[in-house]
Motif scaffolding. Structure first.
Motif, short mmCIF file in Angstrom:
data_model
loop_
_atom_site.label_atom_id
_atom_site.label_comp_id
_atom_site.label_asym_id
_atom_site.label_seq_id
_atom_site.Cartn_x
_atom_site.Cartn_y
_atom_site.Cartn_z
N LEU A 55 42.96 0.76 41.44
CA LEU A 55 42.49 -0.58 41.78
C LEU A 55 43.68 -1.69 41.97
CD1 LEU A 55 39.10 -0.82 40.20
CD2 LEU A 55 39.37 -0.18 42.62
N GLN A 56 44.36 -1.54 41.09
CA GLN A 56 45.56 -2.65 41.03
C GLN A 56 46.42 -2.39 42.23
OE1 GLN A 56 48.08 -2.05 37.91
NE2 GLN A 56 49.20 -4.02 37.94
N THR A 57 46.78 -1.14 42.46
CA THR A 57 47.56 -0.80 43.65
C THR A 57 47.06 -1.06 44.82
OG1 THR A 57 48.63 0.93 41.92
CG2 THR A 57 48.86 1.11 44.42
N LEU A 58 45.68 -0.79 45.09
CA LEU A 58 45.21 -0.91 46.36
C LEU A 58 45.06 -2.37 46.49
CD1 LEU A 58 41.92 1.47 46.36
CD2 LEU A 58 44.12 1.71 47.75
N SER A 59 44.69 -3.22 45.43
CA SER A 59 45.01 -4.73 45.82
C SER A 59 46.21 -5.26 46.18
CB SER A 59 44.39 -5.53 44.62
OG SER A 59 45.11 -5.36 43.24
N LEU A 60 47.25 -4.83 45.48
CA LEU A 60 48.66 -5.23 45.84
C LEU A 60 48.88 -4.86 47.27
CD1 LEU A 60 50.30 -4.62 42.45
CD2 LEU A 60 49.95 -6.79 43.59
N VAL A 61 48.50 -3.70 47.75
CA VAL A 61 48.83 -3.05 48.79
C VAL A 61 48.17 -3.66 49.93
CG1 VAL A 61 48.63 -0.99 50.41
CG2 VAL A 61 49.39 -0.60 48.19
N SER A 62 46.85 -4.04 49.74
CA SER A 62 46.19 -4.67 50.88
C SER A 62 46.65 -6.34 51.07
CB SER A 62 44.59 -4.64 50.61
OG SER A 62 44.39 -5.19 49.38
N LEU A 63 46.86 -6.66 49.97
CA LEU A 63 47.68 -8.06 50.07
C LEU A 63 49.16 -8.03 50.69
CD1 LEU A 63 47.33 -11.06 49.00
CD2 LEU A 63 48.66 -10.65 47.06
N THR A 64 49.81 -7.11 50.55
CA THR A 64 50.96 -7.10 51.23
C THR A 64 50.87 -6.79 52.88
OG1 THR A 64 52.05 -5.78 49.41
CG2 THR A 64 53.12 -5.60 51.71
N LEU A 99 58.89 -3.75 59.12
CA LEU A 99 59.98 -4.12 58.17
C LEU A 99 59.66 -4.67 56.99
CD1 LEU A 99 63.08 -4.38 60.41
CD2 LEU A 99 62.46 -2.31 59.14
N PHE A 100 58.77 -5.86 57.11
CA PHE A 100 58.06 -6.66 55.94
C PHE A 100 57.46 -5.68 55.00
CE2 PHE A 100 54.89 -8.93 54.06
CZ PHE A 100 55.60 -9.74 53.16
N VAL A 101 56.26 -5.11 55.58
CA VAL A 101 55.23 -4.27 54.81
C VAL A 101 56.17 -2.88 54.25
CG1 VAL A 101 53.29 -2.78 55.31
CG2 VAL A 101 53.56 -4.93 56.32
N SER A 102 57.15 -2.37 55.11
CA SER A 102 57.90 -1.38 54.62
C SER A 102 58.65 -1.42 53.27
CB SER A 102 58.37 -0.57 55.49
OG SER A 102 57.66 -0.20 56.78
N SER A 103 59.23 -2.70 53.36
CA SER A 103 60.17 -2.86 52.11
C SER A 103 59.25 -3.58 50.87
CB SER A 103 61.26 -4.06 52.81
OG SER A 103 60.55 -5.17 53.00
N VAL A 104 58.37 -4.21 51.24
CA VAL A 104 57.53 -4.54 50.11
C VAL A 104 56.58 -3.55 49.56
CG1 VAL A 104 56.03 -6.41 49.43
CG2 VAL A 104 57.82 -7.10 50.85
N LEU A 105 56.00 -2.87 50.45
CA LEU A 105 54.95 -1.78 49.76
C LEU A 105 55.45 -0.91 48.93
CD1 LEU A 105 52.08 -1.43 50.60
CD2 LEU A 105 52.67 0.42 52.11
N PRO A 106 56.47 -0.27 48.94
CA PRO A 106 57.36 0.58 47.70
C PRO A 106 57.20 -0.24 46.68
CG PRO A 106 58.36 0.77 49.70
CD PRO A 106 57.44 -0.21 50.01
N LEU A 107 57.42 -1.61 46.80
CA LEU A 107 57.55 -2.14 45.32
C LEU A 107 55.94 -2.45 44.89
CD1 LEU A 107 60.25 -5.07 46.25
CD2 LEU A 107 60.33 -2.86 44.79
N ALA A 108 55.08 -2.82 45.67
CA ALA A 108 53.87 -2.82 45.21
C ALA A 108 53.13 -1.75 44.86
CB ALA A 108 53.01 -3.53 46.63
N ILE A 109 53.72 -0.56 45.36
CA ILE A 109 53.13 0.82 44.66
C ILE A 109 53.58 1.14 43.35
CG2 ILE A 109 52.84 3.25 45.12
CD1 ILE A 109 53.14 2.73 48.12
#
Length: 143
Positions: free
Chosen positions: A113-122, A12-22
């Motif tokens: 690259l920006q999106t991949l870094s935010l996604v991997s951090l999430t 739930l954490f990853v699924s709720s934060v990942l759309p914002l990171a994308i």
């Protein structure tokens, strides 16, 4: 029960934060886009996260960095599947063109690259959260 709640909380954490990171660099989207992205990321996370975390627990790899790296991998896997489902031949926001004729432009590579870094951090935080909630332990080595 603790393992199940760890799965639930981390997914739930990853699924709720990942759309914002994308979508952090993009203009605001309607609520239905975020909701559909949430459910898609939940499904992709379950597909990738549960087998990897079960393998880590079964092989007694209980250090936090194992779970954090696995979480980052699972988040990247979810992003790749999601972006593959919704790829386009042309993407433009204001004057910045990200995809032209199906190929990434320089702005597109920077955004990727920006999106991949935010996604991997999430995912890194999600794996650490799973480790913290599940509290896996290894038995002490007897002499």
């Amino acid at each position: 029960m603790r393992i199940f709640s760890a799965y639930l909380i981390s997914i739930l954490f990853v699924s709720s934060v990942l759309p914002l990171a994308i979508e952090i660099a993009l203009p605001p989207y309607p609520l239905w886009v975020f909701i559909s992205t949430f459910f898609a990321v939940c499904a992709f996370s379950v597909i990738s996260l549960v087998p990897i975390f079960q393998w880590l627990l079964a092989t007694k790899r209980t250090k936090v960095w194992y779970f954090s790296l696995a979480g980052a991998f699972c988040a990247l896997f979810s992003y790749v599947l999601l972006s593959y489902c919704f790829r386009g031949s042309f993407e433009q926001i204001d004057s910045a063109v990200f995809v032209r004729d199906g190929s990434l432009t320089m702005d597109g590579w920077f955004r990727l690259l920006q999106t991949l870094s935010l996604v991997s951090l999430t995912g890194l935080f999600g794996g650490g959260l799973f480790w913290r909630v599940s509290k896996p332990t290894t038995p002490p080595i007897s002499a």
